[in-house]
Design a protein around this motif. Sequence first.
Motif, short mmCIF file in Angstrom:
data_model
loop_
_atom_site.label_atom_id
_atom_site.label_comp_id
_atom_site.label_asym_id
_atom_site.label_seq_id
_atom_site.Cartn_x
_atom_site.Cartn_y
_atom_site.Cartn_z
N ILE A 25 -38.52 31.46 -81.29
CA ILE A 25 -37.70 31.75 -80.09
C ILE A 25 -36.33 31.64 -79.94
CG2 ILE A 25 -38.33 29.80 -78.65
CD1 ILE A 25 -38.33 33.66 -77.41
N ASN A 26 -35.80 30.46 -80.40
CA ASN A 26 -34.35 30.29 -80.28
C ASN A 26 -33.63 31.29 -81.34
OD1 ASN A 26 -34.65 28.38 -78.55
ND2 ASN A 26 -35.05 26.93 -79.91
N THR A 80 -43.91 31.36 -74.44
CA THR A 80 -42.59 31.77 -74.33
C THR A 80 -42.34 32.98 -74.64
OG1 THR A 80 -42.00 29.17 -74.55
CG2 THR A 80 -40.10 30.91 -74.55
N LEU A 81 -42.81 33.37 -75.92
CA LEU A 81 -42.72 34.77 -76.40
C LEU A 81 -43.25 36.03 -75.37
CD1 LEU A 81 -43.35 33.82 -80.17
CD2 LEU A 81 -41.09 34.56 -79.15
N LYS A 82 -44.30 35.68 -74.83
CA LYS A 82 -45.13 36.83 -74.32
C LYS A 82 -44.45 37.49 -73.00
CE LYS A 82 -47.20 33.89 -70.37
NZ LYS A 82 -48.40 33.35 -69.74
N ASN A 100 -41.76 26.36 -84.66
CA ASN A 100 -41.54 26.52 -83.14
C ASN A 100 -40.19 26.52 -82.69
OD1 ASN A 100 -40.47 24.01 -84.06
ND2 ASN A 100 -41.13 22.80 -82.32
N GLU A 101 -39.25 27.03 -83.42
CA GLU A 101 -37.82 27.28 -83.14
C GLU A 101 -37.62 28.63 -83.17
OE1 GLU A 101 -34.93 25.54 -82.10
OE2 GLU A 101 -36.55 23.85 -82.02
N ASP A 147 -41.52 38.43 -73.32
CA ASP A 147 -40.51 39.68 -73.85
C ASP A 147 -41.12 40.43 -75.08
OD1 ASP A 147 -38.33 38.97 -72.12
OD2 ASP A 147 -37.91 37.30 -73.42
N TYR A 148 -42.17 39.91 -75.55
CA TYR A 148 -42.54 40.53 -76.72
C TYR A 148 -44.24 40.69 -76.68
CZ TYR A 148 -38.40 38.77 -78.56
OH TYR A 148 -36.99 38.35 -78.54
N LEU A 181 -34.66 34.27 -82.37
CA LEU A 181 -34.64 35.49 -81.54
C LEU A 181 -33.46 35.55 -80.53
CD1 LEU A 181 -38.32 36.17 -81.50
CD2 LEU A 181 -36.87 37.17 -82.99
N LYS A 182 -33.28 34.47 -79.93
CA LYS A 182 -32.13 34.52 -78.71
C LYS A 182 -30.69 34.59 -79.28
CE LYS A 182 -34.72 32.03 -75.34
NZ LYS A 182 -34.90 30.97 -74.32
N LEU A 193 -45.00 27.91 -77.94
CA LEU A 193 -44.01 29.28 -78.47
C LEU A 193 -44.74 30.60 -78.15
CD1 LEU A 193 -41.98 30.44 -80.52
CD2 LEU A 193 -43.68 30.05 -82.38
#
Length: 791
Positions: A723-724, A623-625, A720-721, A627-628, A726-727, A620
């Motif tokens: 990121i989804n 994946t986040l790094k 762990n969801e 954009d954030y 936020l999308k 997670l």
Amino acid sequence: MEHKTCFHCGLDATSANITYDDKSFCCNGCKTVYEIFSANDLTCYYDLQNAPGATPKEVAGKYNFLENEKIIEQLLEFNNDNIQIVNLYIPHIHCSSCIWILENLNKLHPAVSASIVNFGKKTARITFNSEKINLKELVLLLSSIGYEPYISLEDYNVGKKKTDRSLIYKLGVAGFAFGNVMFLSFPEYFEVGEYWLEQYKHLFRWLMFAYSLPVVFYSAQDYFISAFKGLRSKILNIDVPIALGAAVLFIRSSIEIMLDAGSGFFDSLTGLIFFLLVGKFFQQKTYTFLSFERDYKSYFPIGITKITSDGKEASIQVYDIKKGDRLLIRNEELIPVDCILIHGNARIDYSFVTGESKTISKQSGDKLFAGGKQVNGNIEVDVLNSVEQSYLTQLWSNDVFKKDKETAFTTLTNRISKNFTITILLIALVATSYWLLVDSSKAINVFTAVLIIACPCAIALSAPFTFGNILRILGKKKFYLKNASVIEQLAKINTIIFDKTGTITSNKDASITYVGDALSLEEESLLKSTLRGSNHPLSRSLYELLSDHNIVTLDTYKEHTGKGIEAKHNQDYIKIGSAPFVGHTKETATLNTAVHVSTNNQYKGKFTFYNAYRKGMSKLFNTLKTDYDLAILSGDNEGEKDNLKKLLPSKTKLLFNQKPEDKLEYIKHHQTEGANVLMIGDGLNDAGALAQSNVGIAISENVNIFSPACDAILDASKFNELINYLKISKSAIKIIKWSFVLSFIYNIIGLYFAVTGQLAPVVAAILMPLSSISIVIFTTICTNIIGRKLK
């Protein structure tokens, strides 16, 4: 005689001849209301809208039933000591002046501490001091200023107005008239001479006129009233072009049949109103459905501890609570239902309900109201009523806790709808002027078609329907948002801050070891009884680890946020928490989180926690790094720093030994530098940080943490969801933008045919509600598609 209108209500005041302060009034009631407002410096009520008031009615003796204690008890939403809360349905609420005066009731009577108006439902939720003003006096006060509430005695409830079927009736009248007018128009449509005889022509036309009367003066009255109120307030609302188009059609058609110049446009007129109401009915039904899904099916992932018949404790979800159940309410937990106190020292904080941070002590046998928070250890209660989920939703979304988070798209929608009307009126006038010069026979068709086809309803519907469906979808995926504005805020996030313990670590999978002097059975019992009252993740893990002991009722209990817990039973005294808190100064550096214990001021030992991080945490963060900006703020020591450096992206900021106020200041500092911060914590120590952040998410792991500080609640199993989710928030904004584009394309195409005289008004009347329906269908399909991408 000079015509006069009442300064308060706008009715004719010519014959009354009542004047006060150089202003005319239609009756002494309106004059009295003005005097009340004037005496209390509330005359700016009249600045918001001209003559917004209603003539107060005579209510002497009408509300004597409000002296009956049993009736009062059923009507009140909250009743504790001298604080009472009532939610009243007030039919006269119709404008900004109404909201202003009702939310300033405290200036009329100091016993009223708060009043919040729900404009859509026409209700006012009023908090008042029952020692200074009782419910009957409050109702009479409202009636005296023209805001008499509707109170139903059939079910001893307030605000439960009879089902409003007026739209269905209006739709039925318009549909009946439209069908008959179309039928009477067929002979002329097809020029059937043998049926369209000279002696029947006038009869048919006058019949069409007769059918149109109830449509114009009954079915369409809401549009005319809304347009009139808007114009009176110098506001061009979206009903102005509709009302103008209908009025032009009716007047032109009536003149034509009176002068025998034609059959008029009664088919177009009745069709316009009918299809408008069909669109309105569809919108109302769809939005009601979405609201139902939101209020009653988006259950919060809040657990509560039920004490079973054999004395064991089991965690259940709040909507499984039944009347007669016995519940354990821990320190800082919300009481989800009305109940009776059985055991324990209850000290209840009702600020969640009233907005006033004042704690109240309760004794065994006292009634406790849903929404209170226990702040003095654990208590046991017996349930009086099962939980009403909509009530928890209401508490969570209480305006008392709302921050000023104006959202860009709400403002954009309002601005577009406001300016749209002006633009359309100008286009209609220019196009009509052109056709009057070129071909006057088409002018009336062009004018009405432009006003009918170009309605901003589709634009105005984009945001509420998109957000409503997204709230429902996320709720089913165990991510619960307080309101629609949270979606917009999530889409703008650029910085994410995590708490450590209980947020990125899992309480269930942690292992614990004890080092120190052995604890006696009495000490273990006292330790377990003390931990039983805490909701801190470490306390919950340690409580589950300890073997069963006889639970004792503590004499005193106090939890120090960020430090630890202290409690006393008989002569025994215990402290649990950090080394300095329990008085242990010889603690050496440790690589793991530890909880220290002392009894009767003697240090006993420590429980060391070996953290287990949540499944998918490393993936997670990686994946986040992209954009954030990421950061972890922990109240623990730096023992886990090396492990976290290995698991997390290199640019992740790691800060330890952070007190609750340190976390808050860290977020505030970054916000001043332009960061839009998402804070994710456990809802207890992080309450201040959650409130300060642009969006605060509380992680829930079968614990009754229910804080007004958070904007969303995330089930721990769905961590762990993130990121989804936020999308999805970003996709929702894209859907709204595409809805705006589609609405503009539709209006441009429609306006082209309308301005060029190629669009009949009845066709425009059909297309306009269809455009609104198409936007609803578009947003629903798109949101469901992105919803299916979630596991």
